[in-house]
Enzyme design. Structure first.
Site, PDB file in Angstrom:
ATOM      1  N   ASP A 183       0.851  -1.188   0.000  1.00 56.81           N
ATOM      2  CA  ASP A 183       0.000   0.000   0.000  1.00 56.81           C
ATOM      3  C   ASP A 183       0.886   1.237   0.000  1.00 56.81           C
ATOM      4  O   ASP A 183       2.012   1.187  -0.513  1.00 56.81           O
ATOM      5  CB  ASP A 183      -0.907  -0.027   1.242  1.00 56.81           C
ATOM      6  CG  ASP A 183      -2.266   0.596   1.002  1.00 56.81           C
ATOM      7  OD1 ASP A 183      -2.326   1.825   0.796  1.00 56.81           O
ATOM      8  OD2 ASP A 183      -3.271  -0.130   1.009  1.00 56.81           O
ATOM      9  N   HIS A 229      -4.264   5.948   3.631  1.00 50.61           N
ATOM     10  CA  HIS A 229      -4.869   4.703   3.164  1.00 50.61           C
ATOM     11  C   HIS A 229      -4.180   3.470   3.754  1.00 50.61           C
ATOM     12  O   HIS A 229      -4.832   2.570   4.295  1.00 50.61           O
ATOM     13  CB  HIS A 229      -4.818   4.683   1.635  1.00 50.61           C
ATOM     14  CG  HIS A 229      -5.591   3.599   0.977  1.00 50.61           C
ATOM     15  ND1 HIS A 229      -5.065   2.340   0.744  1.00 50.61           N
ATOM     16  CD2 HIS A 229      -6.843   3.567   0.469  1.00 50.61           C
ATOM     17  CE1 HIS A 229      -5.963   1.597   0.125  1.00 50.61           C
ATOM     18  NE2 HIS A 229      -7.063   2.316  -0.058  1.00 50.61           N
ATOM     19  N   SER A 421     -11.213  -1.383  -0.614  1.00 49.22           N
ATOM     20  CA  SER A 421      -9.924  -1.359   0.090  1.00 49.22           C
ATOM     21  C   SER A 421     -10.096  -1.644   1.561  1.00 49.22           C
ATOM     22  O   SER A 421      -9.198  -2.175   2.218  1.00 49.22           O
ATOM     23  CB  SER A 421      -9.258   0.012  -0.069  1.00 49.22           C
ATOM     24  OG  SER A 421      -8.717   0.189  -1.344  1.00 49.22           O
TER      25      SER A 421
END
Length: 478
Positions: A183, A229, A421
């Site tokens: 990520d 994220h 996600s």
């Protein structure tokens, strides 16, 4: 209360432009809220669909596969003589190189020992459509009970999959089971993640982000999350349970940075990250990312991806991927190869979530409803998991090194995101719990997850739920 984005965009653009890196700067932080803040300027669904299907060739970078699964002697000297650089190579015969001209690449393509050679390409991370930032700051207090974390009341997603029942029965995971979070990095000093991240097995394949880490957070490891994220994904897999709970509590995490602060990822970094994970003893790789490209004319690249995925599986790594946020029917994607749901030996995860809630802490209505943005399709979706919906997002801690949500630098905030996600790490966490009980073959782990899922929608395989929405307690025999 309103928060403004840190004013580094122009500086970053000039910096990245000077070193020749294409960037997509998205204003994600028009933050305002009544009970929290809303990041209202993110991608729309149409924009995300376009971004997921648009790749940009990275000048001078190439991916190679050698015949016989072996890097030949003298290869590194050959690349150096051409003025290039080997970014990463693996004994499976994979190499990721930079600094070659197109004519030099064509010369190499003609070599008899090379089975595949393709230009590297980038794509945009499937960022959530919206996000909420809590205006409350968590009070730091250690807990051995995930359900006792400060913000647990709003984490509807764990009771939805009966994770709370597993915790109560003592199923918190094992430090002997290791995750790779492919990520945009991890805030490894965060209260919820401190002590869980093995930096010795972490790595960054994003030199542009490394330079920003040196500027803004000198001395920090390069896996430092400058966005939000990656930390959100990591804390959903495993958390100390202080700010918010995670699916597990004791699992070991490794950070493999393959996406930059702007959400740009590239195949070379991802493939290198997967192979790096496979050779460092990782049990589960979570990939809350993906893109799409035309199959026509890219048959060799499809074969390239499939070969690498098979190598990772042989190394014993269970790979969990997100289905994407374009509300697309993957049964009707025609000539599109969906990376990475169309790849072999992966668990492809769609998203569910409540359609309404009376307050941020619930009660929540229909927590198993298919998320409005989630991709779907019987041919691709293996299983569903909470990803957030119109009624509530998925909540997890916010990185304190964010340049995108700078208020997170000032305290222990939690951020609510909606996307596939967010669904994928719930499944990754369940995979880790299954592995901690002695089942470590990727095929067997996948079967255990699918066979224990709650069969929702149409009987058998449903276009939204696949084999069903995961059930943690049931998968562990409770």
């Amino acid at each position: 209360m309103k928060y403004k984005n840190i004013l580094f965009g122009v500086i970053a653009l000039l910096f990245f432009g000077a070193i020749g890196c294409d960037t997509n700067i998205v204003d994600q932080n028009n933050l305002s809220s009544e009970s929290g803040a809303v990041l209202s300027n993110e991608f729309s669904m149409d924009q995300m669909a376009t971004a997921a299907e648009t790749n940009s060739i990275i000048d001078g970078e190439y991916l190679l596969l050698f015949k016989g699964n072996k890097i030949p002697k003298g290869f590194s000297d050959d690349i150096e003589d051409k003025g290039g650089n080997i970014i990463y190579q693996h004994d499976s015969g994979f190499a990721y190189v930079s600094g070659l001209t197109s004519s030099q690449a064509e010369e190499m393509r003609a070599r008899k020992d090379i089975s595949e050679l393709t230009a590297n390409a980038s794509f945009s991370l499937n960022l959530p459509n919206d996000a909420e930032l809590s205006s409350e700051e968590a009070v730091a207090s250690s807990t051995q009970n995930p359900a006792g974390s400060f913000f647990y009341a709003r984490q509807w997603h764990y009771p939805a999959i009966d994770a709370d029942q597993a915790w109560a029965a003592g199923y918190l995971g094992s430090e002997d089971v290791t995750f790779a979070i492919l990520d945009g990095g991890i805030d490894y000093t965060n209260l919820d993640l401190s002590g869980l991240v093995d930096l010795s097995r972490s790595i960054s394949f994003v030199p542009t982000d490394d330079a920003l880490v040196d500027i803004y957070f000198p001395g920090r490891n390069y896996i430092t999350d400058l966005q939000y994220h990656g930390t959100h994904v990591a804390a959903t897999v495993a958390s100390n349970g202080i700010i918010g709970a995670g699916t597990t509590s004791k699992t070991t995490l490794t950070g493999i940075k393959v996406c930059d602060v702007f959400g740009d990822c590239n195949f070379g970094a991802i493939f290198s990250g997967l192979l790096f994970a496979s050779e460092t003893g990782v049990d589960v790789a979570n990939m809350s990312l993906g893109g799409g490209f035309l199959k026509a004319g890219n048959g060799n690249f499809v074969g390239f991806i499939n070969s690498l995925m098979n190598t990772v599986r042989r190394a014993g790594v269970t790979v969990v991927v997100s289905a994407g946020n374009s509300a697309a029917d993957l049964d009707k994607d025609g000539n599109i190869y969906n990376a990475f749901c169309d790849s072999p030996n992966v668990i492809c995860v769609s998203a569910t979530g409540p359609i309404a809630s009376q307050s941020v802490n619930g009660p929540f209505t229909d927590v198993d409803a298919p998320a409005v943005y989630s991709n779907f399709g019987r041919s691709s979706i293996d299983v569903a998991a909470p990803g957030g919906n119109t009624g509530a997002p998925v909540w997890a801690t916010c990185t304190q090194t964010s340049l995108v949500v700078p208020v997170c630098q000032t305290g222990n905030f939690i951020v609510g995101l909606s996307g596939t996600s967010m669904a994928s790490p719930h499944v990754s966490g369940l995979a880790a719990l299954i592995i901690s009980q002695g089942t470590n073959n990727p095929g067997q782990v996948k079967s255990a997850i699918l066979q224990s899922a709650d069969d929702l929608g149409q009987n058998g395989t449903d276009k939204f739920y696949g084999k069903g929405r995961i059930n943690v307690a049931k998968a562990l025999g409770l």
